[in-house]
Design an enzyme around this catalytic site. Structure first.
Site, PDB file in Angstrom:
ATOM      1  CB  THR A 193      51.188  31.921-100.561  1.00  0.00           C
ATOM      2  OG1 THR A 193      52.092  32.501 -99.972  1.00  0.00           O
ATOM      3  CG2 THR A 193      50.312  31.228 -99.604  1.00  0.00           C
ATOM      4  N   GLY A 223      55.184  33.802 -91.757  1.00  0.00           N
ATOM      5  CA  GLY A 223      54.164  34.892 -92.151  1.00  0.00           C
ATOM      6  C   GLY A 223      52.798  34.559 -91.855  1.00  0.00           C
ATOM      7  CB  THR A 244      48.879  35.060-102.223  1.00  0.00           C
ATOM      8  OG1 THR A 244      50.019  34.451-102.716  1.00  0.00           O
ATOM      9  CG2 THR A 244      47.957  35.797-103.285  1.00  0.00           C
ATOM     10  N   GLY A 247      53.271  38.420 -96.124  1.00  0.00           N
ATOM     11  CA  GLY A 247      52.503  38.138 -95.036  1.00  0.00           C
ATOM     12  C   GLY A 247      52.225  39.194 -93.894  1.00  0.00           C
TER      13      GLY A 247
HETATM   14  N1  GLY Z   1      52.413  34.887 -97.635  1.00  0.00           N
HETATM   15  C1  GLY Z   1      53.437  34.108 -97.541  1.00  0.00           C
HETATM   16  C2  GLY Z   1      54.232  34.520 -96.642  1.00  0.00           C
HETATM   17  O1  GLY Z   1      54.365  35.945 -96.588  1.00  0.00           O
HETATM   18  O2  GLY Z   1      54.903  34.064 -95.805  1.00  0.00           O
END
Ligand code: GLY
Length: 335
Positions: A193, A223, A244, A247
């Site tokens: 991310t 997420g 990041t 999520g």
């Molecule tokens: N941080 C990205 C996700 O978990 O989708």
């Protein structure tokens, strides 16, 4: 000594003083890697661009936009687009790892200094999810479009539909399918991310966050990255934060909003990022199995970043210097 040189030396020497402050950053000597704990005492000069992980090309693009007199919003959009277009980055945009069914779906959002927000989730076939999110913000009465509706909207707005599954990501998925074990990978090869925050020379802040989400997620899983307050939050009076990592954990603690609210109460960006990570590890005993990292900045131009595990980093572009620095982290145990 210039800050860059100092940090490089700190990371190479492995010896020396416990902490030292230079140009507003407190560099703690750890064995490896050297970590940088931003110091709240010295506000930074504007503009500032910060991004999750080692994204120096993306921060350079945002910086270039600012030098051309563009707004923080244009800069942050163009900045994260660099990672979305990079097929080698398998956690964002084109070339992202697919879901369990082999389909790449993207989540992205953008937020401006007026508090406007636009987002897309579970969108297929469009590389620049952040730009679709911006169109949602600028050209619709809504803030969030999902799935086929997002894709259809993008195509109506002239975005090119393409297959986002590259040969490399397809191969990785085929290998994964042999065991089909869903297990989040800490740091996911050091890049999961991109979240970016930009404060322009007027002190106006914009942010963006874009991802292909957790590799081999369930079909339909969304997420934190595109969800306001979780993956990103901007309050131009206070500051901004972005996330990041896993999520689900960011969503459960509404991490980015939490950081901005903690800053509103007077916490530095660094302390606020640390507190947001502490909330996660306090609530989830399995924190050793997943990574979360936050970056933040406030109106004074102070920055902060922190993660659960070693391996997270923040790219900081300011004072004509574009530098990726290792983040301090919570889990100092060796197991
Ligand atoms: N941080 C990205 C996700 O978990 O989708």
């Amino acid at each position: 000594m210039k800050r860059r040189k100092f940090i490089q030396n700190a990371s190479l020497s492995g010896i020396g003083i416990a902490t030292a402050t230079i140009a507003g950053a407190c560099v703690k000597e750890e064995k490896e890697p050297a970590v940088v704990v931003p110091n709240e005492e010295n506000a930074r000069s504007l503009p500032i661009v910060i991004g999750t992980w080692n994204v120096t090309r993306a921060t350079a693009k945002a910086w270039e936009m600012l030098q051309q007199g563009k707004s923080s919003l244009d800069a942050v959009e163009q900045g994260v687009m660099i990672e979305e277009a990079d097929e080698k980055n398998q956690t964002v945009g084109k070339g992202g790892f697919p879901d369990r069914d082999g389909i790449v779906t993207l989540d992205a959002c953008i937020m401006n200094n007026q508090g406007d927000y636009g987002a897309v989730v579970a969108m297929e076939n469009i590389t620049h999810a952040v730009s679709v999110a911006r169109k949602v913000m600028d050209e619709t009465p809504h803030v969030l479009l999902a799935g086929n509706g997002a894709r259809q909207f993008a195509i109506e707005k002239g975005f090119k539909a393409e297959d986002l599954l590259t040969e490399a990501s397809k191969k990785a998925w085929e290998k994964w399918k042999k065991k089909s074990e869903y297990k989040p990978i800490i740091n996911i090869e050091n890049h999961d991310t991109i979240g970016m925050l930009v404060m322009d020379k007027n002190g106006d802040i914009s942010g963006a966050c874009t991802t292909s989400g957790a590799a081999y997620k369930m079909r339909g899983r969304v997420g934190d990255s595109a969800i306001i307050g979780s993956g990103l939050f901007v309050d131009n009076e206070i500051g901004a934060a972005t996330a990041t990592g896993l999520g689900e954990e960011v969503l459960k603690t509404v991490g980015s909003f939490l950081i901005v609210e903690l800053m509103r109460q007077g916490m530095s960006p660094q302390k606020a990022c640390e507190e947001a990570i502490h909330r996660i590890v306090k609530k989830n005993k399995k924190y050793k199995d997943f990574q979360v990292g936050y970056i933040a900045l406030n109106k004074k131009g102070e920055i902060g970043f922190y993660s659960i595990h070693k391996g997270f980093s923040c790219t900081v572009y300011q004072n004509e210097e574009n530098k990726n620095v290792n983040s301090d982290f919570y889990n100092k145990t060796k197991d």
